[in-house]
Design a protein around this motif. Structure first.
Motif, mmCIF file in Angstrom:
data_model
loop_
_atom_site.group_PDB
_atom_site.id
_atom_site.type_symbol
_atom_site.label_atom_id
_atom_site.label_comp_id
_atom_site.label_asym_id
_atom_site.label_seq_id
_atom_site.Cartn_x
_atom_site.Cartn_y
_atom_site.Cartn_z
ATOM 1 N N LYS A 87 0.848 -1.034 0.060
ATOM 2 C CA LYS A 87 0.083 -0.004 -0.164
ATOM 3 C C LYS A 87 0.876 1.439 -0.096
ATOM 4 C CE LYS A 87 -3.964 0.175 2.089
ATOM 5 N NZ LYS A 87 -5.118 0.321 2.949
ATOM 6 N N ARG A 88 0.604 2.139 -0.830
ATOM 7 C CA ARG A 88 1.431 3.375 -1.131
ATOM 8 C C ARG A 88 0.438 4.574 -0.780
ATOM 9 N NH1 ARG A 88 6.795 4.646 -1.577
ATOM 10 N NH2 ARG A 88 7.516 5.521 -3.670
ATOM 11 N N VAL A 89 0.630 5.019 0.552
ATOM 12 C CA VAL A 89 -0.358 6.115 1.015
ATOM 13 C C VAL A 89 0.138 7.503 0.725
ATOM 14 C CG1 VAL A 89 -1.180 7.068 3.049
ATOM 15 C CG2 VAL A 89 -0.598 4.702 2.950
ATOM 16 N N LYS A 90 -0.466 8.019 -0.337
ATOM 17 C CA LYS A 90 -0.175 9.369 -0.683
ATOM 18 C C LYS A 90 -0.964 10.605 -0.067
ATOM 19 C CE LYS A 90 1.322 8.326 -5.557
ATOM 20 N NZ LYS A 90 1.264 8.538 -7.018
ATOM 21 N N CYS A 91 -0.560 11.620 -0.416
ATOM 22 C CA CYS A 91 -1.117 12.675 0.531
ATOM 23 C C CYS A 91 -2.346 13.310 -0.314
ATOM 24 C CB CYS A 91 -0.103 13.950 0.480
ATOM 25 S SG CYS A 91 -0.601 15.605 1.398
ATOM 26 N N ALA A 92 -3.583 13.221 0.149
ATOM 27 C CA ALA A 92 -4.893 13.450 -0.328
ATOM 28 C C ALA A 92 -4.784 14.918 -0.058
ATOM 29 C CB ALA A 92 -5.944 12.688 0.185
ATOM 30 N N LYS A 93 -5.942 15.750 -0.686
ATOM 31 C CA LYS A 93 -6.229 17.143 -0.307
ATOM 32 C C LYS A 93 -5.945 17.357 1.197
ATOM 33 C CE LYS A 93 -9.309 17.709 -4.178
ATOM 34 N NZ LYS A 93 -10.785 17.872 -4.500
ATOM 35 N N ASN A 94 -6.548 16.518 2.088
ATOM 36 C CA ASN A 94 -6.443 16.796 3.396
ATOM 37 C C ASN A 94 -5.092 15.894 3.902
ATOM 38 O OD1 ASN A 94 -6.580 16.835 6.301
ATOM 39 N ND2 ASN A 94 -9.016 16.841 6.160
ATOM 40 N N LYS A 95 -4.020 16.574 4.116
ATOM 41 C CA LYS A 95 -2.794 16.299 4.489
ATOM 42 C C LYS A 95 -2.671 15.403 5.737
ATOM 43 C CE LYS A 95 0.941 18.277 2.914
ATOM 44 N NZ LYS A 95 2.300 19.055 2.779
ATOM 45 N N LEU A 96 -3.397 16.442 6.651
ATOM 46 C CA LEU A 96 -3.223 15.834 7.868
ATOM 47 C C LEU A 96 -4.140 14.558 7.969
ATOM 48 C CD1 LEU A 96 -3.152 15.902 11.052
ATOM 49 C CD2 LEU A 96 -4.880 17.245 11.349
ATOM 50 N N ALA A 97 -5.146 14.244 7.387
ATOM 51 C CA ALA A 97 -5.866 12.915 7.288
ATOM 52 C C ALA A 97 -5.268 11.985 6.497
ATOM 53 C CB ALA A 97 -7.296 13.281 6.507
ATOM 54 N N SER A 98 -4.601 12.168 5.673
ATOM 55 C CA SER A 98 -3.634 11.313 5.141
ATOM 56 C C SER A 98 -2.566 10.806 5.910
ATOM 57 C CB SER A 98 -3.007 11.937 3.661
ATOM 58 O OG SER A 98 -3.951 12.437 2.955
ATOM 59 N N ARG A 99 -1.962 11.835 6.728
ATOM 60 C CA ARG A 99 -0.809 11.273 7.682
ATOM 61 C C ARG A 99 -1.391 10.290 8.806
ATOM 62 N NH1 ARG A 99 4.068 13.557 7.079
ATOM 63 N NH2 ARG A 99 4.085 15.255 5.444
ATOM 64 N N GLN A 100 -2.797 10.748 9.208
ATOM 65 C CA GLN A 100 -3.270 9.825 10.398
ATOM 66 C C GLN A 100 -3.646 8.659 9.926
ATOM 67 O OE1 GLN A 100 -6.707 12.572 11.346
ATOM 68 N NE2 GLN A 100 -5.467 13.481 13.143
ATOM 69 N N SER A 101 -4.075 8.422 8.523
ATOM 70 C CA SER A 101 -4.422 7.154 8.087
ATOM 71 C C SER A 101 -3.371 6.351 7.966
ATOM 72 C CB SER A 101 -5.078 7.300 6.502
ATOM 73 O OG SER A 101 -5.485 6.185 6.170
ATOM 74 N N PHE A 102 -1.988 6.760 7.457
ATOM 75 C CA PHE A 102 -0.960 6.084 7.405
ATOM 76 C C PHE A 102 -0.566 5.324 8.771
ATOM 77 C CE2 PHE A 102 3.717 5.638 8.013
ATOM 78 C CZ PHE A 102 3.854 4.678 7.062
ATOM 79 N N TRP A 103 -0.429 6.254 9.704
ATOM 80 C CA TRP A 103 0.074 5.777 11.209
ATOM 81 C C TRP A 103 -1.062 5.053 11.603
ATOM 82 C CZ3 TRP A 103 4.949 5.906 12.470
ATOM 83 C CH2 TRP A 103 5.549 6.818 11.561
ATOM 84 N N ALA A 104 -2.417 5.113 11.509
ATOM 85 C CA ALA A 104 -3.467 4.411 12.106
ATOM 86 C C ALA A 104 -3.284 2.863 11.492
ATOM 87 C CB ALA A 104 -4.889 4.878 11.522
#
Length: 330
Positions: A87-104
């Motif tokens: 899974k390659r997690v990229k920065c969506a429009k909401n950068k904070l939400a993207s980071r939270q999703s990766f660490w979650a």
């Protein structure tokens, strides 16, 4: 910036510090000693148990895209001789939400359970751009997981040609939930699309991008914004209330209903459905023929109703559900 992955969660005690060209969120690439996954001389069985903060990019091969979502891409490939999903997690429009999703996604990375998709390695570095044929400018992180199967439960439910075993699948899912909750983790996005079916027909719970950790099984955590899918989201979450393990039980109830009916839970406008679920206790129809006294789902009708109760305290725990499902299968 996200905090580093704790070293104590990374490697078994029989692994030490190794020298190699690799990627790690714990250290800059300076040629110094760093943690990395073992090379090919390590037995496959031992490597398969590894959870590491490092991806050894040169061992990641034969990648082919198999899916995409709001937070990035998913590939199938080979890693240390094992078939994996990446899974390659990229920065969506909401950068904070993207980071939270990766660490979650890494909340359950240290767990090993037959009904959970196993995480093998993860990194916040972008050293794999050449391997994956992408630009790393917007990449937040990469996660290497076991490749559990070709199909998810949603595909099986909505493919009439595919056989479906609700009782067996339900038990697998609840086993996964029971283990998660015993470790203080709430999935928060249980739905058929996040349940992978192996070739042997075993269900494995995947996608922890919305998950949260709580101190104990009965503890709670408050969040102003909760991810997940609205059709499977417990009403207390829709109202902005606390997160407890019972929210996963609610989602399981909706999922179990889908397994028996092979239909979507709701139709109509999203906001209207959310309002009706909260204000009028709208739920999927339990008066369908499959839940009649002569239908295969008749014994599950009452169980489903308890799972999606509007009052969280009236829902069974995952442990209680597992006991009931095991008794039903006797």
């Amino acid at each position: 910036m996200p905090s580093p992955i704790p070293v104590t969660r990374l490697l078994p005690t029989d692994f030490g510090l190794l020298v190699g060209v690799c990627s790690s969120p714990l250290t800059k690439h300076t040629g110094a000693l760093t943690l990395r996954v073992p090379n090919r001389t390590v037995p496959t069985k031992l490597a398969s148990r590894l959870w590491s903060s490092v991806i050894y990019w040169r061992e990641l091969r034969d990648l082919e895209p198999i899916g995409s979502g709001g937070f990035g891409l998913v590939f199938k490939g080979s890693y240390l001789g094992e078939t994996v999903a990446v899974k390659r997690v990229k920065c969506a429009k909401n950068k904070l939400a993207s980071r939270q999703s990766f660490w979650a996604e890494l909340n359950a990375a240290h767990l090993r359970h037959p009904n959970l998709v196993r995480v093998i390695a993860a990194s916040t570095q972008a050293n794999g751009d050449d391997v994956m044929g992408e630009s790393g400018d917007s990449v937040i992180g990469t996660i290497v997981m076991e490749f559990a199967g070709e199909m998810n439960l949603q595909q099986v439910i909505y493919s009439p040609a595919e056989p479906l075993r609700p009782e067996s699948y339900a038990t697998d899912i609840v086993r996964a939930l029971q283990h998660l909750h015993s470790q203080g983790i709430v999935h928060l996005d249980l739905k058929p699309a996040n349940v992978i079916l192996t070739r042997n027909g075993v269900c494995k719970l995947a996608d922890f991008g919305c998950s949260v950790k709580v101190e104990t099984q009965h503890a709670s955590v408050c969040r102003s914004e909760i991810g997940g899918t609205y059709t499977h989201r417990a009403p207390e979450l829709l109202k902005g209330h606390e997160v407890t393990p019972s929210v996963d039980v609610y989602s399981f109830g909706i999922t179990l209903w889908q397994m028996f009916t092979r239909e979507p839970p709701y139709e109509g406008d999203r906001q209207h459905i959310i309002y009706a679920v909260v204000a009028y206790e709208l739920r999927p129809d339990l008066n369908k023929d499959v839940f009649s006294p002569t239908g295969p789902g008749c014994v599950f009708k009452e169980l489903i109703g308890r799972c999606w109760s509007a009052e969280p305290s009236n829902r069974p725990t995952a442990e209680q559900l597992l006991t009931e499902l095991c008794e039903l299968s006797l």
